[in-house]
Design an enzyme around this catalytic site. Structure first.
Site, PDB file in Angstrom:
ATOM      1  N   ASP A 446       3.067  -1.949  -1.748  1.00  0.00           N
ATOM      2  CA  ASP A 446       2.059  -1.239  -0.966  1.00  0.00           C
ATOM      3  C   ASP A 446       2.315  -1.514   0.509  1.00  0.00           C
ATOM      4  O   ASP A 446       2.161  -2.652   0.969  1.00  0.00           O
ATOM      5  CB  ASP A 446       0.665  -1.726  -1.381  1.00  0.00           C
ATOM      6  CG  ASP A 446      -0.464  -0.915  -0.763  1.00  0.00           C
ATOM      7  OD1 ASP A 446      -0.251  -0.311   0.301  1.00  0.00           O
ATOM      8  OD2 ASP A 446      -1.568  -0.899  -1.350  1.00  0.00           O
ATOM      9  N   HIS A 447       2.672  -0.468   1.248  1.00  0.00           N
ATOM     10  CA  HIS A 447       3.054  -0.663   2.653  1.00  0.00           C
ATOM     11  C   HIS A 447       1.862  -1.034   3.529  1.00  0.00           C
ATOM     12  O   HIS A 447       2.044  -1.407   4.698  1.00  0.00           O
ATOM     13  CB  HIS A 447       3.713   0.606   3.193  1.00  0.00           C
ATOM     14  CG  HIS A 447       4.951   0.341   3.989  1.00  0.00           C
ATOM     15  ND1 HIS A 447       5.025  -0.662   4.935  1.00  0.00           N
ATOM     16  CD2 HIS A 447       6.175   0.942   3.989  1.00  0.00           C
ATOM     17  CE1 HIS A 447       6.236  -0.664   5.484  1.00  0.00           C
ATOM     18  NE2 HIS A 447       6.946   0.292   4.923  1.00  0.00           N
ATOM     19  N   ARG A 448       0.657  -0.973   3.006  1.00  0.00           N
ATOM     20  CA  ARG A 448      -0.509  -1.361   3.792  1.00  0.00           C
ATOM     21  C   ARG A 448      -0.617  -2.872   3.941  1.00  0.00           C
ATOM     22  O   ARG A 448      -1.219  -3.360   4.908  1.00  0.00           O
ATOM     23  CB  ARG A 448      -1.794  -0.828   3.137  1.00  0.00           C
ATOM     24  CG  ARG A 448      -1.904   0.687   3.093  1.00  0.00           C
ATOM     25  CD  ARG A 448      -3.135   1.106   2.310  1.00  0.00           C
ATOM     26  NE  ARG A 448      -3.069   0.696   0.909  1.00  0.00           N
ATOM     27  CZ  ARG A 448      -4.036   0.918   0.020  1.00  0.00           C
ATOM     28  NH1 ARG A 448      -5.150   1.542   0.391  1.00  0.00           N
ATOM     29  NH2 ARG A 448      -3.898   0.521  -1.239  1.00  0.00           N
ATOM     30  N   CYS A 450       2.036  -5.150   3.808  1.00  0.00           N
ATOM     31  CA  CYS A 450       3.176  -5.804   4.442  1.00  0.00           C
ATOM     32  C   CYS A 450       4.193  -4.768   4.900  1.00  0.00           C
ATOM     33  O   CYS A 450       4.135  -3.597   4.518  1.00  0.00           O
ATOM     34  CB  CYS A 450       3.847  -6.811   3.499  1.00  0.00           C
ATOM     35  SG  CYS A 450       4.720  -6.041   2.111  1.00  0.00           S
TER      36      CYS A 450
END
Length: 476
Positions: A446-448, A450
């Site tokens: 999940d790019h939110r 890291c």
């Protein structure tokens, strides 16, 4: 017993599940039933469950038919006082169900009762805040099929109070919790209730029996495949061969995967890894102990837990909450520990049991727990805690003979590591070409929570551990 009709509402059979499919009635109209007697089999998103009755008496109305999906909080069965005469009439039909709020105290009592344990009864994914009680009008039935009572019951005042142990006034518990206690030989007299006013909750029973209990082995009920009727599909022009309802675990998986893809901005990184040294090390262990050497997945799991300690951002959860101004805010929740989930294919579908506190276990201990959880999951005996408490998932899709996968993250987790098949490939070793055992690791995250640097750092750590297992294990 009270002379009034008692209506048992379908309880929350999971942590927040809103519906269940009625598979089979275990009683019929006119039967005399006792408290805690199983009255129906229903299938939730995870398992088949026998629902016990909180009332004793004569079965007056069965509110549903096999194959029907029932909403939580709606009538399941009506029970008349013992001595009332009931004649069976399978043709009886319910005229209508009208909705009206029950007294607030009764509704709150019902919610308190059925949310036993850590907020809930059996299985699922969080508890809804609903729970408004409903009332029904009596069925319109043919002559002789109605319950012979002196007056028509007032359904606005149906008994929806907490059920109690006969003869006890203090231990007020859910019928499902009482059934759990009875099945495990737990004396309720010796169980201190941790709920309000001494209410005995599911967690109290689990503590009394020394750990989480398991439901009876669920039996997979295959989806009813409706044969072709010769209808033609408007889009393709082809004849429709069959229609299969999406239900049970397939429905739950579909909902979870859809939510994951719609809410999580995922990214993927991958790397090829030389696993030769790990295979050789395990081969040496098998020579010394043919039956006690940990499996490859256990070693990789150990490397994963070590990697998550170094990169804890991947062992988190992101939640949306309300800020002081009434708007939405997001928070990243970090955990003091790791519950490592792993994908397991079963006859009922894909499930993800999790090894709790995996960061405290050695490779050998992880191997034993993975084998145990795989067995209970395939037998359908995994507990709700074992199926829904993971913080990170390890997916060994290499057993299906594939190299990689664009995996969907197991919501609400934030990352998943996939392991592909191990096979011979040409590889450069010390400047020379050699044949090595190579696999591919794929990390979806999940790019939110890291950036790519963190994800790549974790993936590289696990890859290096696989390529140099002796060095890494010496430091663990």
């Amino acid at each position: 017993m009270s002379a009034e009709m008692q209506v048992f509402l379908l309880p929350d059979l999971g942590e927040g599940l809103t519906e269940a499919e009625l598979v089979n009635w275990l009683v019929a109209v006119g039967d005399e039933i006792r408290v805690d007697q199983p009255i129906a089999e229903v299938e939730t998103a995870k398992s088949m469950v026998e629902v016990p009755s909180p009332y004793a008496g004569i079965v007056a109305v069965l509110h549903g038919e096999a194959g029907q999906t029932l909403d939580v909080g709606k009538p399941l069965i009506s029970v008349a006082p013992v001595g009332a005469s009931v004649a069976e009439d399978p043709q009886a039909t319910e005229e209508e169900v009208s909705e009206a709020p029950a007294p607030a105290a009764a509704a709150e009592t019902y919610r308190t009762e059925e949310k036993a344990g850590s907020g809930n009864v059996l299985i699922g994914y969080g508890t809804s805040g609903g729970g408004e009680a409903r009332r029904t009008r009596p069925r319109k039935v043919s002559a002789g099929s109605a319950v012979a009572v002196t007056s028509e019951p007032d359904f606005a005042e149906l008994s929806l109070s907490r059920t109690r142990i006969p003869g006890k006034l203090s231990a007020v518990i859910s019928p499902l919790v009482r059934k759990m206690a009875r099945d495990h030989g737990v004396s309720l007299d010796a169980v201190p209730g941790s709920g309000e006013s001494g209410l005995i909750l599911r967690r109290d029973i689990e503590a009394a029996i020394g750990g989480a209990t398991r439901e009876a082995a669920p039996v997979e009920v295959p989806a009813v495949v409706q044969p072709s009727t010769g209808a033609q599909d408007a889009r393709t022009g082809l004849t429709v061969a069959s229609r299969t309802p999406v239900r049970g675990i397939r429905k739950a998986v579909a909902a979870n995967m859809t939510r994951s893809r719609s809410e999580i901005p995922e990214a993927t990184v991958w790397v090829d890894v030389d696993a030769t040294a790990l295979l050789e090390m395990r081969g040496e262990l098998k020579k010394r102990d043919p039956h006690g050497a940990p499996g490859l997945l256990a070693f990789i799991a150990r490397f994963v837990t070590a990697g998550l300690k170094k990169f804890p951002e991947l062992n988190t959860r992101i939640v949306t909450a309300e800020d002081a101004a009434g708007g939405e805010m997001q928070e990243i929740i970090a955990f003091d520990g790791i519950n490592l989930g792993f994908a397991a294919q079963t006859d009922r579908g894909l499930v993800v049991p999790s090894v709790r506190n995996a960061h405290l276990l050695s490779a050998r201990e992880l191997d034993a727990e993975i084998r145990r959880l795989t067995a209970v999951a395939r037998d359908g005996k995994a507990t709700p805690t074992e199926l829904a408490s993971g913080t990170f998932t390890l997916n060994n899709y290499g057993v299906f003979g594939v190299d990689g996968s664009a995996a969907i993250i197991n919501y609400p987790e934030v990352a998943m590591l996939g392991v592909g098949r191990i096979f011979d490939r040409p590889w450069v070793v010390d400047g020379e070409l050699a044949v090595r055992k190579v696999t591919e690791l794929t990390l979806a995250f999940d790019h939110r929570v890291c950036d790519g640097e963190t994800a790549a750092g974790f993936l590289r750590y696990v890859a290096d551990a696989i390529e140099n297992p002796g060095t890494v294990l010496a430091d663990l």
